[in-house]
Scaffold this active site. Structure first.
Site, short mmCIF file in Angstrom:
data_model
loop_
_atom_site.label_atom_id
_atom_site.label_comp_id
_atom_site.label_asym_id
_atom_site.label_seq_id
_atom_site.Cartn_x
_atom_site.Cartn_y
_atom_site.Cartn_z
N GLY A 105 0.91 -0.99 0.02
CA GLY A 105 -0.09 -0.08 -0.36
C GLY A 105 0.51 1.50 -0.15
O GLY A 105 -0.08 1.95 -0.49
N SER A 106 1.96 1.32 0.99
CA SER A 106 2.55 2.43 0.86
C SER A 106 3.17 2.75 -0.40
O SER A 106 3.18 4.27 -0.95
CB SER A 106 3.98 2.24 1.74
OG SER A 106 3.18 1.54 2.97
N TYR A 131 -4.02 6.89 7.42
CA TYR A 131 -2.97 5.67 7.36
C TYR A 131 -2.30 5.57 6.52
O TYR A 131 -3.09 4.39 5.52
CB TYR A 131 -2.24 4.81 8.38
CG TYR A 131 -0.92 4.17 8.49
CD1 TYR A 131 0.06 4.53 9.23
CD2 TYR A 131 -0.74 3.18 7.36
CE1 TYR A 131 1.30 4.15 9.00
CE2 TYR A 131 0.63 2.02 7.40
CZ TYR A 131 1.91 2.45 8.17
OH TYR A 131 3.13 2.37 9.09
N ASP A 155 -8.23 5.04 -0.84
CA ASP A 155 -7.31 3.58 -0.63
C ASP A 155 -7.97 2.71 0.50
O ASP A 155 -8.37 3.44 0.99
CB ASP A 155 -6.30 4.46 0.09
CG ASP A 155 -5.88 3.83 1.33
OD1 ASP A 155 -5.88 2.71 0.96
OD2 ASP A 155 -4.43 4.47 1.69
N GLU A 156 -8.39 1.65 -0.87
CA GLU A 156 -9.12 0.19 -0.13
C GLU A 156 -7.76 -0.55 -0.12
O GLU A 156 -8.11 -1.84 0.25
CB GLU A 156 -9.82 0.06 -1.39
CG GLU A 156 -11.08 1.23 -1.62
CD GLU A 156 -11.98 0.49 -2.35
OE1 GLU A 156 -12.36 -0.84 -1.75
OE2 GLU A 156 -13.26 1.65 -2.27
N LYS A 158 -7.04 -1.99 3.15
CA LYS A 158 -8.00 -2.43 3.87
C LYS A 158 -8.34 -3.08 3.83
O LYS A 158 -8.87 -3.92 4.21
CB LYS A 158 -7.05 -2.21 5.03
CG LYS A 158 -7.04 -2.44 6.16
CD LYS A 158 -7.18 -1.90 7.97
CE LYS A 158 -5.43 -2.25 8.48
NZ LYS A 158 -5.75 -1.07 9.88
N THR A 173 12.39 -3.32 -8.58
CA THR A 173 12.48 -4.27 -9.84
C THR A 173 11.29 -5.94 -10.25
O THR A 173 11.42 -5.66 -10.50
CB THR A 173 13.90 -5.01 -9.43
OG1 THR A 173 15.28 -3.53 -9.52
CG2 THR A 173 14.64 -6.27 -10.45
C1 LIG Z 1 -5.43 2.44 4.58
C2 LIG Z 1 -3.86 2.34 4.64
N1 LIG Z 1 -3.26 2.33 3.41
C3 LIG Z 1 -2.19 1.54 2.77
C4 LIG Z 1 -1.41 1.49 3.66
C5 LIG Z 1 0.32 0.87 3.35
O1 LIG Z 1 -0.33 -0.62 3.47
P1 LIG Z 1 1.81 -1.01 3.47
O2 LIG Z 1 1.95 -1.51 5.04
O3 LIG Z 1 0.84 -2.39 3.27
O4 LIG Z 1 2.62 -0.85 2.62
C6 LIG Z 1 -1.95 0.88 4.89
C7 LIG Z 1 -1.34 -0.10 6.10
O5 LIG Z 1 -1.81 0.22 6.94
C8 LIG Z 1 -2.70 0.98 5.39
O6 LIG Z 1 -4.00 1.12 5.82
#
Ligand SMILES: Cc1ncc(COP(=O)(O)O)c(C=O)c1O
Length: 439
Positions: A111-112, A138, A240-241, A243, A297
């Site tokens: 997600g990051s 987050y 941002d889905e 989670k 990569t």
């Molecule tokens: C809504 C949301 N977006 C993004 C992230 C980041 O995901 P990741 O930790 O897999 O990089 C999270 C992680 O808790 C999250 O809850």
């Protein structure tokens, strides 16, 4: 081995930088919704590793997909070659996720990295330098994703230049005493009207349920009204889905509850069922605005792409969004029933299998983070794994595997109610939890 427990070896070998521990859990195996702890005890996992293990553990479909992909490994990356699983996954996501524009999919690891890519690409492609997002959000743990997040755990990290954070629509702790969200929408519009701000903002990041901020479900229709507002100012909506998407909310996509379609959708966690993969679907004018612009990569590697394809087809074939809806309702009802005489439960809320239980000081709405930390510790002692979240660290978060059964939901509700009661009575001491960071 040398006789030390996994916990002891972990303490000496693994960095504290990535530990968010609530109790001394050492996992040696997993199957379905159950985890096996060192020593052989079985625990019901109500977190699914923060939502990642969407199909539970050791799911045969995931096993098979990964084994087959490894047996004839079609490269290891998508950067300088293509491969069938990555292309099929992109095609499948374009099919599953609504949207009428000419769209493309970007594949990442987490997600990051996915949110970070969007936060870089949108301002450049639209030539609108600013970003709006919610306090408490987050969006990730990399510099770029942290720079657009509003969660307290990331205080002190430099924010995206021109980031505008606004309160999340929280019916339990409403902005301007307006649980319907009207006052908040007026506040956002007021900000957009100020000195041309509306023309400078490229996108608005939103979680359709704010998970780490406290499992907050917005009032009905709020996000669709916000989306209308964004459209009026030419601002792209980013959902941002990571989670709370992909079946977890009782529908395939969480935004479907809100009757709007975001311009850009970000997926992660449950997409890989425990393997690292994320995806962004969005308009080609953003997603194709430059070449060789955002890549690592192993992005698009065939193993993780195959795992994601197996997850998506299992969610569809086994009706797991429907299961999340049905079992989620049972779980909420049973928690409410089992805690009805408890004055320290302020709110129980959620959609599907994304559920929050807000703990407060008796008979008030004052957050009770100490009780939350002790409750999750006690729940672990009683045989269930769950963690706490929230801007006040006082919300129990439930994001179990989508395969949770009704009888497991009933056990979960009883265990949670018992854990709250025991923690409230003082069965967990400060010393018991002093080694664990929590949030
Ligand atoms: C809504 C949301 N977006 C993004 C992230 C980041 O995901 P990741 O930790 O897999 O990089 C999270 C992680 O808790 C999250 O809850």
């Amino acid at each position: 081995m040398d006789g030390r427990t996994l916990q002891e070896r972990d303490r000496q070998a693994l960095s504290a930088l990535q530990k968010l521990r609530f109790f001394p859990l050492s996992v040696t195996a997993g199957a379905g919704c159950m985890l096996v702890e060192e020593g052989g005890r079985q625990l019901l996992d109500l977190s699914a590793a923060w939502g990642a293990a969407s199909l539970g553990y050791a799911h045969p479909a995931l096993n098979l997909a990964v084994a087959e992909a490894m047996a004839s490994q079609a490269g290891a990356s998508i950067l300088s070659s293509t491969n069938a699983p990555a292309v099929e996954l992109a095609e499948k996501l374009l099919d599953l996720v609504p949207g009428s524009d000419d769209r493309r999919v970007w594949l990442g690891h987490s997600g990051s990295d996915a949110n970070e890519m969007v936060a870089r690409a949108v301002p450049e492609a639209t030539r609108r330098p600013r970003i709006m997002a919610f306090s408490g959000a987050y969006h990730g743990g990399t510099l770029g994703s942290m720079s657009i997040s509003g969660h307290f755990a990331q205080e002190g990290v430099e924010k995206h230049r021109g980031l505008i954070l606004v309160p999340y629509p929280d019916p339990y702790r409403p902005f301007g005493d307006d649980p319907g969200g009207g006052a908040l929408l007026a506040h956002i519009e007021h900000l957009l009207q100020a000195e041309g701000t509306g023309e400078e903002v490229g996108c608005f990041f939103m979680e359709p349920i704010q998970s780490d901020g406290g499992m907050i479900v917005p009032p009905p229709g709020f996000l669709s009204r916000l989306s209308d507002l964004c459209r009026r100012y030419g601002i792209l909506t980013v959902c941002d889905e990571v989670k709370v998407g992909l079946g977890r909310p009782g529908r395939l996509n969480c935004f479907e509850h809100e009757d709007f379609t975001p311009d850009i959708l970000v997926l992660g966690k449950g997409l890989g069922g425990g393997l690292p993969i994320s995806a962004v679907a969005g308009p080609s004018r953003i997603m194709d605005h430059a070449r060789a612009y955002s890549m690592q990569t192993l992005h698009g590697n065939p193993i993780c792409a195959s795992a994601a394809l197996a997850v998506l087809s299992t969610i569809e074939a086994d009706g797991l969004a429907g299961n999340a809806d049905t079992v989620g309702r049972v779980l909420i009802e049973e928690i409410m029933r089992a805690t009805s005489s408890t004055e320290c439960v302020g709110d129980v809320r959620g959609r599907g299998l994304a559920i929050g239980v807000e703990l407060v000081k008796d008979g008030t709405s004052e957050p009770n983070p100490d009780l939350a930390r002790k409750t999750v510790f006690r729940a672990w002692q009683l045989g269930a794994v769950l963690y706490s979240v929230g801007m006040h660290s006082n919300v129990l978060e439930l994001t179990p595997p989508l395969i949770l059964t009704e009888s497991q939901a009933k056990f979960a509700a009883e265990t949670i109610a018992q854990a709250i009661k025991d923690a409230h009575m003082g069965l967990v001491g400060d010393d018991d939890i002093s080694d664990f960071t929590g949030w």
